[in-house]
Design a protein around this motif. Structure first.
Motif, PDB file in Angstrom:
ATOM      1  N   LEU A   1      -9.486   1.068  10.298  1.00 20.09           N
ATOM      2  CA  LEU A   1      -9.820  -0.031  11.191  1.00 20.09           C
ATOM      3  C   LEU A   1      -9.153  -1.313  10.722  1.00 20.09           C
ATOM      4  O   LEU A   1      -8.678  -1.406   9.599  1.00 20.09           O
ATOM      5  N   VAL A   2      -9.121  -2.277  11.609  1.00 19.58           N
ATOM      6  CA  VAL A   2      -8.589  -3.587  11.265  1.00 19.58           C
ATOM      7  C   VAL A   2      -9.696  -4.608  11.462  1.00 19.58           C
ATOM      8  O   VAL A   2     -10.335  -4.643  12.507  1.00 19.58           O
ATOM      9  N   ASP A   3      -9.930  -5.391  10.430  1.00 23.44           N
ATOM     10  CA  ASP A   3     -10.853  -6.515  10.568  1.00 23.44           C
ATOM     11  C   ASP A   3     -10.014  -7.714  11.006  1.00 23.44           C
ATOM     12  O   ASP A   3      -9.314  -8.331  10.209  1.00 23.44           O
TER      13      ASP A   3
ATOM     14  N   TYR B   1      -8.629  -1.365   6.717  1.00 27.39           N
ATOM     15  CA  TYR B   1      -9.421  -0.632   5.744  1.00 27.39           C
ATOM     16  C   TYR B   1      -9.837   0.702   6.327  1.00 27.39           C
ATOM     17  O   TYR B   1      -9.709   0.960   7.515  1.00 27.39           O
TER      18      TYR B   1
ATOM     19  N   VAL C   1      -3.378   0.839   4.864  1.00 23.54           N
ATOM     20  CA  VAL C   1      -4.513   0.327   4.099  1.00 23.54           C
ATOM     21  C   VAL C   1      -4.041  -0.130   2.723  1.00 23.54           C
ATOM     22  O   VAL C   1      -4.439  -1.174   2.223  1.00 23.54           O
TER      23      VAL C   1
ATOM     24  N   GLY D   1     -13.818  -3.812   1.691  1.00 27.07           N
ATOM     25  CA  GLY D   1     -14.048  -3.134   2.965  1.00 27.07           C
ATOM     26  C   GLY D   1     -14.391  -4.157   4.011  1.00 27.07           C
ATOM     27  O   GLY D   1     -14.767  -5.286   3.708  1.00 27.07           O
ATOM     28  N   GLY D   2     -14.266  -3.764   5.234  1.00 24.05           N
ATOM     29  CA  GLY D   2     -14.372  -4.730   6.335  1.00 24.05           C
ATOM     30  C   GLY D   2     -15.800  -4.976   6.752  1.00 24.05           C
ATOM     31  O   GLY D   2     -16.713  -4.256   6.393  1.00 24.05           O
ATOM     32  N   THR D   3     -15.961  -6.006   7.499  1.00 24.74           N
ATOM     33  CA  THR D   3     -17.254  -6.283   8.086  1.00 24.74           C
ATOM     34  C   THR D   3     -17.227  -5.797   9.517  1.00 24.74           C
ATOM     35  O   THR D   3     -16.187  -5.777  10.157  1.00 24.74           O
TER      36      THR D   3
ATOM     37  N   GLN E   1      -5.954  -7.824  -1.701  1.00 29.90           N
ATOM     38  CA  GLN E   1      -6.260  -6.409  -1.884  1.00 29.90           C
ATOM     39  C   GLN E   1      -5.296  -5.893  -2.940  1.00 29.90           C
ATOM     40  O   GLN E   1      -4.083  -5.907  -2.750  1.00 29.90           O
TER      41      GLN E   1
ATOM     42  N   GLY F   1     -15.775  -7.980  12.382  1.00 26.88           N
ATOM     43  CA  GLY F   1     -14.346  -8.265  12.411  1.00 26.88           C
ATOM     44  C   GLY F   1     -13.528  -7.254  13.183  1.00 26.88           C
ATOM     45  O   GLY F   1     -12.398  -7.506  13.522  1.00 26.88           O
ATOM     46  N   GLN F   2     -14.100  -6.076  13.484  1.00 27.09           N
ATOM     47  CA  GLN F   2     -13.332  -5.046  14.167  1.00 27.09           C
ATOM     48  C   GLN F   2     -13.178  -5.327  15.641  1.00 27.09           C
ATOM     49  O   GLN F   2     -12.501  -4.603  16.338  1.00 27.09           O
ATOM     50  N   GLY F   3     -13.853  -6.268  16.161  1.00 24.42           N
ATOM     51  CA  GLY F   3     -13.890  -6.450  17.603  1.00 24.42           C
ATOM     52  C   GLY F   3     -15.254  -6.012  18.069  1.00 24.42           C
ATOM     53  O   GLY F   3     -15.648  -4.859  17.949  1.00 24.42           O
TER      54      GLY F   3
ATOM     55  N   ARG G   1     -12.834   3.024   6.987  1.00 20.96           N
ATOM     56  CA  ARG G   1     -14.294   2.988   7.016  1.00 20.96           C
ATOM     57  C   ARG G   1     -14.851   4.260   6.403  1.00 20.96           C
ATOM     58  O   ARG G   1     -14.370   5.345   6.683  1.00 20.96           O
TER      59      ARG G   1
END
Lengths: 406, 850, 217
Positions: free
Chosen positions: C98-100, C89, C80, B43-45, A116, B48-50, C91
């Motif tokens: 949030l955390v992935d 990141y 972040v 950005g996340g998927t 990142q 992956g957050q739980g 959202r």
């Protein structure tokens, strides 16, 4: 031959320590970072302290050598291979210290190739990788049958900014955090560089003195003398930066910043801070600065060792001053982070931290790795006959390094 | 470009930039290539957050520990297990949503945690040694039945002591024990009194077990005086009504020796010397009367204030005194309109048309037998008694500045409505009845009784039963032999009420269910002595491995309120709710109905028929016979959610008395009205008590008596200079949740004695030191918590910590607590209504470093 | 005039007057989110003396407040910015941090960067009492950082976070800060909600509503 036995013994010791470290790492991988002394308050410890320390050791030597190359200060030329070797080994050690600190080391590669971009850690991963490449290329160039001065200069041109960046970025890992006032100072990067110069050059001096004592390296007192003078300047600059930093912090009246600084001056870190000041700054400075003291090899070695250790204390202090006090310092505090028996220490308000045997073992193993690299490097690279544009004939039967150009 | 002199390339700006650019290029190349190769999106998927996990079903039940909060909870079930407990928040009156605290929400740790009693066990070593033999239910029940039969044959049925704490929190299941005790003619414990939570001032003054407004009525108040109560900590689901009151403009004043959580929310906190609240109340009344701020009309209409008292006998003047053949149940007032005594009935409150009752003065009355006696209105005695309690004189007792007391009295009297919340801090004393009477007087004299936003509400304990359970508890009208457990600890007293019949041959068998008696009894060492010398069979039915369970001879695994059916209603929020099994009884646990059914069958086959009902049938029976509060409510309705009892909204005690002039008392379940009518024979609030017991002690009207009279007389104050208070803490309901792992993480997981830095310093004690707390009754070791929160001169150990785990040594704070029995508590006997109250806080101690 | 639908920005207001210091928010959070022993996403700190529930000052001049603390879901979140792995990141929908967990490398840089000390790390293999996965979301593995998610799994079902719906003091207000009429916007505006450590420039989406002015006798 005793030398051979000692050499092999030394290698055996290093390999054994590395084995211990590796075993400890396996143990840590099996049980998680819970086996360290780290907690949700002091979330970084020995590994990251060692990381920043070795980055400093690495950058310092190379900056001196590259600077000398570009400035045409040829008297340091005989040290360039050793300096690059030490830089390379140190950066390997530094990088290696990241791995055991990670909860998921198997995912670390992603940072290198797709990190990142805003994260200073990503810059650092990349700059370290770059730096390692440069060191390897440099070593390769220096040990070519025909050393290309032009190539070396180009490399020096590349490596100087990278070396400065390596340590600046390492400093910015900490210095860009608005959360932590003790780190969040514009002076942090200059301070890291000045410390890097002190520790890197001091390490070079120590190694040179050791190798010379072991008759593995020939170097002239005059070179050592000018390095010593340089040390005095670096220590003075470093000491000045530190003084400026601490003075500003105390005068700031920012409660967090002042509390963290007071930890150093008369708090739990005072036993680290005052030795750092006295033995890591004042004493070595006097030795390096006063020609009468500087010329005595024993004192020079002692001063260099003190400077190396002094900067280690400084790294400890920089880390712990910021990590010891939770940022929202209110009862009950932050959780320790493990299952704790009732009545046990669950909440931390003052993050105390002591590395566990696992951390010590892993650290020892990684340092042994570095020592092994240096040992092998000295044997196979540094002591290789060198070819300079104007070749100097090695004296037969003696270990030979490059001699200063006339 | 080579330097002409050295032949080396020179460092130029261009080269430096070039070098840096090369480095940057390397950097960028790596980064870009990696990003391309990995093709990772920025950005996340989501995964992956739980991942969110679903549940299979949800069951609504009622959290029913001994806080008696009775909060509606939803249990969420995934597969076979409850995975989440959260407030149902389905009360039709939305101000009660959400109702429930962290203790209740943490119950999955009780259900499935390491301390759950999972199977029946019979002791294999000495009592408390921890050696067990796991047995089958049949083996355990046969064993108990055999032993009981032997004990009944040898010592009589009354030597068997049933102790199903607390019937009000589960009248069906816990009532199953009461039912068996009744059928066997066995003895049965009482709880409200033993827990120290019965405010005897309530039956004394109002003839009821407890006076309480529903919690939401706090919000209607404009002045809330919190006396020794800490609802912010101990009534968590209701505490927000104090904030609501403040939002509505109420002023909140807290009276407490310590800076309690409630004090932090108050407009003013009056730090007061422990145990002296009664004196402050009397001083307030003193000010109010002196300044003419009282509502004397209220007193005249609803209290015994105008009723005349004969100065010769100190008894009330009755109609039978005045005329031959007159009723002894009718009383007289002095009518200033007619200038003579006027007989008033007890069937209706208020005053006869046109009467102008005298509230002070002495009057001569000629009796039917011709004798002339002097009479005085009851209130004249009250006024006389209150006169010495000037704010200035009381300041010496309470340490509350006189000026502050005056301000408090004026504010309380002139802000309407004003409520008194009366808590354990004021009630856990030897003379708590006097204290309560003084505050009841304060409430009455300001005209607040029976008014929304006013009243005196006792929220200690709150075990009162909300509907008539006699049909289930007392089969065929049979009742168990109720024996207050205080007489088990203390032994009989010379003044013991003759209605109390302790077992003739001692307590030989005890069936303790859902009670941590061996942790929560006062003077524990004495109780242990009795247990070990007298009790031959000690059966414990519980879901948690408490210190009491550890000492069982037979330990039976009990079902919790997520595993059984019951019918719940408690006073703080007047809703009838169904306890429903969210999961079947886990492990080998069983609900009590089933346990006592099996036991009854084994003890006497002819009793089996009394248990040929299941819980739902029992509930239906109770609903059908439960009285006006539950009339018309059906099981089907309850299965859909909570149903408000048939009570006024907001529920205000004595509403009927004040609005409809119905005489005191209102009914206390499960007893017939007659059982409590005798406490207030005038049918009015009584501030003058004519019973001999009160007269002998000089307590016919509210007076102040200092704490520690006995110790002071024995000069124990010098040996034990600290007052030891053992209040409730938010982390536990008494001893329940002592062992809850999450809560232990928060609260530190060990018993502590809080002492003021000044007291700590003089004893060389520092925060965290291991200390011993001792007095003549016992000694225990725990850790020092040095804090300004507690009043200098007091030591405080929160009650409830399991002594075997959370103290270093000893049996915890209850080694030191007393088993005093105040004779006023014995003037009448009605189980849980007029019965000896434990004086938990009447304790002196000293603390020293170990 | 055409209405442009603004993006949601979830926020919370915590009423310090109503907060009872009971930790129900913290416990329900632990249960809802399958947080293991040793870790807390949500805490209720004591603003006072040197221990839980210890007041500040000298008897009887004492003071004590409660400070519920969890992730502040900063608009300009330092965590972040520093995360090297894009694991942490922001959202877009709701602006929640949030955390992935599948990306987290466990370097704990975010913990060093968070000014609120609300992030916790799975130092050991998660240990649970009871010893199965409770709650409504999958638990996290060892070696990753975790923290409050505003109960994102509930938000996505149209529910409010558990700490909000379970607060027995009704001290938490949740909603869309971009909607000026949402209860949380109204509360923040009318009661002068403040952000913690505002000088750090992190712009938290969690606001605190201050205590009322007391009226001593």
């Amino acid at each position: 031959m005793t030398g051979r036995i000692a050499y092999r013994g030394w290698l055996a010791v290093l390999v054994a320590v590395m084995g211990l470290g590796f075993a400890a790492w396996l143990y840590q991988l099996a049980n998680g970072l819970a086996v360290t002394g780290l907690s949700n308050v002091v979330s970084w410890g020995l590994y990251i302290i060692a990381f920043m320390y070795f980055v400093g050791l690495s950058a310092g030597g190379l900056i001196v050598v590259a600077g000398a190359q570009l400035a045409g200060a040829h008297q340091f030329r005989p040290l360039s291979r050793l300096a690059v070797l030490l830089s390379g080994a140190s950066i390997v050690v530094a990088a290696a210290f990241i791995l055991p600190d990670l909860g998921h080391p198997e995912r670390a590669y992603r940072v290198l190739i797709s990190g990142q971009f805003y994260s200073p850690l990503v810059w650092d991963f990349i700059i370290i990788a770059t730096y390692l490449v440069i060191a390897l290329v440099d070593l390769w160039l220096m040990t070519r049958p025909r050393e290309s001065e032009r190539a070396l200069t180009v490399m020096a041109l590349i490596s100087l900014p990278v070396a400065v960046l390596v340590h600046s970025i390492t400093a910015w890992i900490f210095g860009l955090l608005v959360a932590r006032p003790f780190w969040n100072s514009p002076l942090l990067a200059p301070l890291f560089i000045s410390s890097a110069l002190v520790s890197g050059l001091a390490l070079l001096l120590v190694v040179v003195l050791v190798l010379r004592k072991l008759r593995l390296l020939e170097i002239e007192d005059a070179v050592l003398g000018s390095l010593g003078k340089l040390m005095a300047v670096f220590i003075a600059i470093d000491g000045f930066f530190l003084f400026a930093e601490v003075l500003t912090a105390i005068a700031s009246n920012v409660p967090d910043l002042r509390d963290q600084t007071m930890l150093l001056l008369n708090g739990s870190l005072a036993p680290f801070f005052w030795p750092e000041m006295l033995l890591g700054v004042v004493v070595p400075f006097l030795i390096f600065a006063l020609p009468g003291l500087r010329r005595r090899n024993g004192l020079l070695a002692a001063a260099s060792t003190l400077a190396v250790l002094g900067v280690l204390l400084k790294r400890i202090n920089i880390m712990m001053a910021s990590m010891s006090l939770p940022l929202i310092e209110r009862a009950p505090g932050q959780s320790w982070g493990r299952l704790v028996a009732p009545g046990g220490r669950f909440w931390l308000r003052l993050g105390d931290y002591a590395p566990t045997w696992v951390e010590w073992s892993i650290a020892a193993g990684i340092v042994a790795l570095g020592a092994l690299l240096v040992t092998l490097g000295v044997r196979y690279l540094v002591r290789r006959p060198a070819t300079v544009p104007e070749p100097a004939t090695p004296r037969p039967g003696r270990p030979v390094v490059a001699r200063p150009a006339p | 470009m080579a330097d002409s002199t050295t032949g080396l390339p020179r460092l130029t700006r261009r080269r430096l930039i070039g070098g840096s650019a090369a480095a940057a290029a390397l950097f960028g190349l790596q980064y870009g290539a990696g990003r391309y190769l990995m093709r990772l999106p920025r950005g996340g998927t989501a995964h992956g957050q739980g991942r969110a996990l679903g549940v299979d079903r949800m069951v609504r039940t009622v959290c029913s520990p001994n806080c008696t909060g009775a909060c509606g909870q939803n249990a969420w079930i995934r597969g076979e297990r409850i995975v989440k407990i959260q407030q149902a928040a389905d009360y039709p009156d939305h101000v009660y949503n959400p109702r429930g605290c962290m203790k209740g929400l943490s119950f999955i740790q009780s259900l499935y945690g390491p301390d759950r009693v999972r199977a029946p066990f019979i002791r294999a070593g000495a009592r408390g040694e921890g050696k067990w033999r796991q047995v089958t239910w049949d083996e355990a029940l046969d064993y108990i039945a055999d032993k009981l039969k032997g004990i009944i044959a040898k010592y009589g049925a009354d030597s068997v002591y049933f102790f199903p704490q607390l019937p009000g929190t589960g009248p069906i299941q816990k009532g199953a024990a009461t039912r068996l005790a009744a059928l066997l003619g066995a003895s049965h414990g009482t709880f409200y009194d033993f827990n120290g939570d019965l405010a005897l001032s309530m039956p004394i003054t109002f003839g009821v077990q407890c006076s309480d407004h529903e919690a939401k009525d706090w919000a209607n108040s404009r002045f809330v005086l919190v006396v020794g109560s800490n609802p912010v900590e101990t009534r968590i689901p209701d505490a927000h009504f104090l904030s609501d009151a403040a939002d509505n403009g109420a002023r909140i004043v807290v009276l407490d020796p310590k800076y309690s959580a409630t004090a932090t929310k108050a407009d003013d906190w009056l730090p007061i010397e422990a145990g002296t609240d009664g004196a402050l109340a009397l001083a307030m009344v003193n000010v109010i009367l002196r300044e003419g701020l009282g509502d004397l009309e209220h007193m005249a209409k609803y209290s015994d204030a105008p009723l005349l008292v004969r100065t010769d006998t100190r008894k009330r003047l009755r109609e039978s005194d005045l005329k031959a053949g007159g009723s002894s149940a009718k009383f007289a007032l002095w009518d200033e309109a007619s200038g003579g005594p006027l007989v008033v009935g007890t069937d209706r409150l208020g005053l006869p048309e046109g009467a102008r009752p005298a509230l002070s003065g002495s009057y001569a009355v000629r009796l039917a037998d011709g004798k002339a006696v002097t009479v005085r209105p009851g209130f004249d005695y009250v006024r006389e008694a209150v006169a010495p309690y000037t704010p200035e004189s009381v300041e010496k007792i309470t340490q509350v500045p006189a000026a502050k007391t005056v301000k408090l009295a004026r504010a309380f009297a002139t802000t309407k409505p004003a409520a008194v919340i009366f808590g354990a801090g004021a009630n856990h004393w030897y003379h708590s009845d006097l204290t309560g009477r003084a505050f009841a007087l304060l409430s009455a004299v300001t005209g607040n009784v029976g008014r929304s936003g006013g009243g005196i509400s006792v929220y200690v304990g709150q075990y009162k039963v909300r509907f008539d359970v006699s049909s289930w508890w007392f089969p065929d009208g049979k009742r168990p032999n109720f024996v207050p457990p205080m007489y088990m600890v203390h032994g009989p007293t010379p003044t013991m009420n003759p209605a109390i019949k302790p077992p003739k041959n001692g307590f030989r068998a005890m069936l303790v269910s859902h009670s941590n008696l061996l942790n929560q009894s006062p003077n524990l060492n004495k109780l242990f002595k009795r247990l070990n010398e007298e009790v031959e069979l000690f059966v414990v039915i519980d879901f948690a491995m408490t210190p009491t369970a550890e000492h069982a001879d037979v330990l039976l695994p009990a079902a919790t309120w997520y595993e059984k059916t019951d019918l719940i209603a408690t006073p703080l929020h007047p809703f009838l709710q169904l306890m429903q099994p969210a999961v079947p009884p886990q492990y080998e646990s069983r609900p009590e109905v089933q346990i006592y059914r099996e036991l009854a069958k084994r003890l006497k086959p002819e009793l089996a028929k009394y248990y040929e009902v299941d819980e739902e049938q029992a509930i239906a029976t109770i609903l059908a016979n439960g009285g006006p509060e539950v009339a018309g409510i059906t099981l089907e309705q309850l299965k859909k959610g909570p149903v408000r009892l048939n009570v006024p909204d907001p529920e205000v005690t004595f509403h009927d008395q004040i609005q409809d002039l119905k005489p005191f008392p209102s009914r206390t379940y499960p007893f017939p009205l007659a059982a409590t009518q005798r406490f207030v024979q005038t049918g009015r609030m009584e501030f003058y008590k004519e019973e001999d017991g009160f007269l002998e002690l000089g307590e016919q009207v509210p007076v102040y008596k200092p704490p520690f009279e006995a110790e002071d007389a024995a000069a124990k104050r010098t040996e034990y200079p600290l007052v030891l208070l053992s209040p409730h803490e938010r982390w536990r309901v008494h001893s329940t949740y002592s062992n809850q792992p999450w809560l232990l993480e928060i609260n530190g997981g060990r018993a502590e004695v809080s002492i003021h830095p000044r007291d700590a310093e003089s004893r060389h004690i520092q925060q965290g030191d291991l200390v011993e707390v001792r007095n003549d009754r016992g000694a225990t070791q725990c850790w020092a918590r040095v804090t300004e929160q507690v009043r200098p001169g007091t030591a405080q150990i929160y009650e409830g910590w399991w002594w075997n785990r959370y103290f270093r040594k000893g049996r915890g704070v209850n080694e030191l607590t007393p088993d005093f029995i105040n004779p006023t508590n014995e003037i009448y006997f009605l189980p849980n209504v007029w019965s000896p109250v434990t004086a938990w806080k009447e304790v002196l101690c000293d603390v020293r470093k170990v | 005039m055409a209405m442009t639908k603004t993006r949601r920005k979830f926020g919370m207001a915590v009423d310090l007057e109503r907060c009872l210091g009971c930790w129900t928010c913290a416990v329900v959070c632990k249960e809802e989110n399958d947080v293991p022993m040793g870790l807390w996403w949500n805490r209720v700190l004591t603003e006072g003396g040197d221990g839980l529930d210890k007041p500040d000052g000298t008897y009887p001049h004492l003071d004590l407040d409660y400070l519920p603390l969890a992730c502040q879901h900063c608009e300009d979140a330092p965590c972040v910015k520093v995360c090297p792995a894009e694991a942490t990141y922001k959202r877009e929908d709701g602006g929640i941090v949030l955390v992935d967990y599948s990306k987290c490398i466990g370097c704990r840089y975010c913990m060093a960067a968070c000014p609120y000390s609300v992030r916790v790390f799975n130092w050991a293999e998660p240990q649970r009492i009871p010893d199965f996965s409770y709650g409504m979301v999958e638990g996290r593995p060892r070696g990753v950082v975790e923290k409050c998610t505003f109960c994102v799994h509930r938000l996505d079902q149209g529910l409010e976070p558990s700490c909000v719906v379970s607060c027995p003091a009704q001290a938490r207000i949740f909603g869309d800060l971009n909607d000026p009429d949402s209860p949380v916007s109204v509360a923040v505006r009318e009661r002068g909600g403040t952000q913690m450590l505002a000088d750090k420039g992190t712009h938290p989406q969690v606001y605190y509503l201050s205590k009322r002015r007391k009226r001593p006798l």
